[in-house]
Design an enzyme around this catalytic site. Structure first.
Site, PDB file in Angstrom:
ATOM      1  N   CYS A 267       0.836  -1.198   0.000  1.00  0.00           N
ATOM      2  CA  CYS A 267       0.000   0.000   0.000  1.00  0.00           C
ATOM      3  C   CYS A 267       0.876   1.256   0.000  1.00  0.00           C
ATOM      4  O   CYS A 267       1.656   1.453  -0.911  1.00  0.00           O
ATOM      5  CB  CYS A 267      -1.001  -0.030   1.157  1.00  0.00           C
ATOM      6  SG  CYS A 267      -2.365   1.153   0.938  1.00  0.00           S
TER       7      CYS A 267
ATOM      8  N   HIS B 270      -3.728  -4.787  -0.451  1.00  0.00           N
ATOM      9  CA  HIS B 270      -3.348  -5.407   0.818  1.00  0.00           C
ATOM     10  C   HIS B 270      -3.445  -6.928   0.697  1.00  0.00           C
ATOM     11  O   HIS B 270      -4.530  -7.487   0.855  1.00  0.00           O
ATOM     12  CB  HIS B 270      -4.276  -4.941   1.943  1.00  0.00           C
ATOM     13  CG  HIS B 270      -4.070  -3.535   2.362  1.00  0.00           C
ATOM     14  ND1 HIS B 270      -3.155  -3.165   3.333  1.00  0.00           N
ATOM     15  CD2 HIS B 270      -4.645  -2.379   1.938  1.00  0.00           C
ATOM     16  CE1 HIS B 270      -3.186  -1.849   3.504  1.00  0.00           C
ATOM     17  NE2 HIS B 270      -4.078  -1.350   2.667  1.00  0.00           N
TER      18      HIS B 270
ATOM     19  N   GLU C 199      -2.512  -9.061   2.828  1.00  0.00           N
ATOM     20  CA  GLU C 199      -2.876  -9.597   4.138  1.00  0.00           C
ATOM     21  C   GLU C 199      -4.371  -9.511   4.411  1.00  0.00           C
ATOM     22  O   GLU C 199      -4.874 -10.111   5.366  1.00  0.00           O
ATOM     23  CB  GLU C 199      -2.083  -8.878   5.239  1.00  0.00           C
ATOM     24  CG  GLU C 199      -2.579  -7.506   5.637  1.00  0.00           C
ATOM     25  CD  GLU C 199      -2.163  -6.386   4.691  1.00  0.00           C
ATOM     26  OE1 GLU C 199      -2.353  -5.212   5.057  1.00  0.00           O
ATOM     27  OE2 GLU C 199      -1.654  -6.683   3.596  1.00  0.00           O
TER      28      GLU C 199
END
Length: 216
Positions: free
Chosen positions: A87, A197, A199
């Site tokens: 990001c 992202h 994750e």
């Protein structure tokens, strides 16, 4: 008896501007031995360094410099040691960021400017597909329709780094579109990054992180 490979050590660099706990959990699930720290030696010597980022470009750069993260990234890349940005952690790898008309210097690992998204709806928040670069190792094994989770109001719309030396592998640039195409991921030697992202991107993000760890 076949011996198993030791876990790769990954440091999530904690400079106050990243979603470090989510990154830690996702990397651990992907098989890494993870530590959250800003310790200079640990960040310098880990198998992989992950630089997350949320918030404003200028603030992230200030925090990174105060934690000596700019030196760490530069030294790791000088030695061919893998670094991955996520990001705003990707955005600060570029030469500059322009927010509210104010220009801030980035790490200048790649030329180019991070500028406001050109779309009717900003921020770009939610799931989107990407156009993975041919031969991408980051997106290996992933379906072309796989979706990743984005939250951002700024992006790089023009990729300007060219490689003229045939002995050097050209960067692999992955794109996505929100209003106008923007850079969604880059694989450039030891330096990889994603605008989205991983994750927070479910199974697709987990596979992507597994792919990165597998290159360390």
């Amino acid at each position: 008896m076949e011996l198993s490979s030791p876990q790769k050590k990954v440091v999530v660099f904690d400079y106050g501007f990243g979603n470090v706990r989510s990154a830690e959990r996702a990397l651990a699930r992907a098989g890494a031995d993870v530590e959250i720290t800003r310790d200079y030696d640990k960040a310098l010597n880990a198998d992989g360094l992950l630089v997350p980022g949320v918030g404003a470009f200028a603030s992230c750069m200030t925090g990174l410099r105060e934690a000596r993260g700019d030196w760490i990234v530069d030294r790791r890349l000088s030695g061919g040691r893998p670094v991955m940005g996520i990001c705003v952690g990707m955005q600060i790898l570029f030469a500059r960021g322009i927010e509210h008309g104010v220009e801030s210097e980035g790490l200048d690992e790649w030329p180019g400017s991070v500028e406001p998204l050109q779309a009717e709806v900003v921020p770009h928040m939610g799931w989107n597909t990407v156009d993975a670069a041919p031969g991408s190792r980051l997106f290996a094994g992933l379906d072309p329709d796989a979706r990743f989770y984005f939250v951002h109001s700024y992006a790089v719309h023009d990729w300007s780094l060219e490689t003229h030396n045939p002995a050097i592998e050209a960067p692999k640039v992955t794109w996505s579109t929100h209003g106008k195409p923007f850079v969604a991921a880059v694989e450039n030697g030891a330096l990889w990054a994603t605008q989205f992202h991983p994750e927070k991107s479910g199974d697709a993000g987990a596979q992507l992180l597994t792919n990165w760890i597998g290159t360390l």
